[in-house]
Design an enzyme around this catalytic site. Structure first.
Site, PDB file in Angstrom:
ATOM      1  N   ARG A  19       0.887  -1.174   0.000  1.00  0.00           N
ATOM      2  CA  ARG A  19       0.000   0.000   0.000  1.00  0.00           C
ATOM      3  C   ARG A  19       0.913   1.207   0.000  1.00  0.00           C
ATOM      4  O   ARG A  19       1.797   1.321   0.855  1.00  0.00           O
ATOM      5  CB  ARG A  19      -0.872  -0.041   1.264  1.00  0.00           C
ATOM      6  CG  ARG A  19      -1.619   1.250   1.579  1.00  0.00           C
ATOM      7  CD  ARG A  19      -2.793   1.434   0.626  1.00  0.00           C
ATOM      8  NE  ARG A  19      -3.714   2.462   1.066  1.00  0.00           N
ATOM      9  CZ  ARG A  19      -3.520   3.771   0.922  1.00  0.00           C
ATOM     10  NH1 ARG A  19      -2.416   4.239   0.390  1.00  0.00           N
ATOM     11  NH2 ARG A  19      -4.440   4.620   1.307  1.00  0.00           N
ATOM     12  N   GLU A  62     -11.292   5.385  -4.912  1.00  0.00           N
ATOM     13  CA  GLU A  62     -11.734   3.994  -4.754  1.00  0.00           C
ATOM     14  C   GLU A  62     -12.434   3.521  -6.026  1.00  0.00           C
ATOM     15  O   GLU A  62     -12.934   4.336  -6.813  1.00  0.00           O
ATOM     16  CB  GLU A  62     -12.718   3.884  -3.584  1.00  0.00           C
ATOM     17  CG  GLU A  62     -12.118   4.233  -2.242  1.00  0.00           C
ATOM     18  CD  GLU A  62     -11.111   3.204  -1.757  1.00  0.00           C
ATOM     19  OE1 GLU A  62     -11.212   2.021  -2.150  1.00  0.00           O
ATOM     20  OE2 GLU A  62     -10.225   3.588  -0.974  1.00  0.00           O
ATOM     21  N   ARG A  64      -0.909  -5.544   4.756  1.00  0.00           N
ATOM     22  CA  ARG A  64      -0.118  -5.007   3.650  1.00  0.00           C
ATOM     23  C   ARG A  64       1.083  -4.229   4.181  1.00  0.00           C
ATOM     24  O   ARG A  64       1.016  -3.625   5.250  1.00  0.00           O
ATOM     25  CB  ARG A  64      -0.961  -4.075   2.779  1.00  0.00           C
ATOM     26  CG  ARG A  64      -2.123  -4.756   2.102  1.00  0.00           C
ATOM     27  CD  ARG A  64      -2.960  -3.790   1.307  1.00  0.00           C
ATOM     28  NE  ARG A  64      -3.568  -2.792   2.179  1.00  0.00           N
ATOM     29  CZ  ARG A  64      -4.447  -1.887   1.776  1.00  0.00           C
ATOM     30  NH1 ARG A  64      -4.817  -1.835   0.513  1.00  0.00           N
ATOM     31  NH2 ARG A  64      -4.952  -1.018   2.629  1.00  0.00           N
TER      32      ARG A  64
END
Length: 160
Positions: free
Chosen positions: A48, A56, A90
């Site tokens: 990330r 999004e 992540r």
């Protein structure tokens, strides 16, 4: 004297823990505008991009942001400066494209494909980069104001 040696060893170990981890690998897949899979040391790492947030899926400019990131890094060597790990496991990182060491996170902001993520920003110079992109109406900043809700606000009204 042993107490002094023990203190010095403790301080040295604390300094070693504070140093940011660096990982080098190749981008195998771009998932969206701010996440990707990097192959490093024989394993895939979900990354990330830290300090930024991109639209999004379903939000205006999301596909354009994803394609911009693909164009910058897909199939290329990168260096990850690990900042943290998120709730999804992540690796949160600053990403630098090799060999020139260009900072991908900042470049996405400069091109108008990402916002500075206010809650997680560490490098305050990113705010200047974002102000410049906004002034130039680069990328998402060219959208009508009603279509450029920051992702952290958009997620509140559009749960997954």
């Amino acid at each position: 004297m042993p107490a002094v040696v023990a203190l010095l060893l403790l301080l040295a170990s604390l300094g070693a823990c504070a140093a940011p981890q660096s990982i080098t690998g190749t981008v195998k897949r771009v998932l969206d505008g701010d996440s990707m899979i990097v192959r490093a040391s024989g394993r895939d790492i979900e990354v990330r991009l830290g300090e930024i947030d991109t639209p999004e899926r379903g939000q205006p400019h999301a596909d354009i942001s994803r394609k911009a990131l693909q164009g910058m890094v897909l199939g290329k060597r990168v260096r990850l400066q690990v900042l943290d790990h998120d709730q999804y496991g992540r690796t949160v990182a600053r990403v630098y494209r090799l060999p020139e060491e260009s900072w991908v996170n900042a470049e996405l902001v400069r091109r108008g494909h990402a916002w500075v993520y206010r809650r997680h920003v560490r490098d305050k110079s990113l705010y200047d980069v974002e102000r410049d992109a906004k002034a130039r109406r680069a990328g998402l900043w060219a959208l009508p104001e009603a279509e450029r809700a920051p992702p952290w606000q958009w997620r509140r009204t559009h749960p997954p």
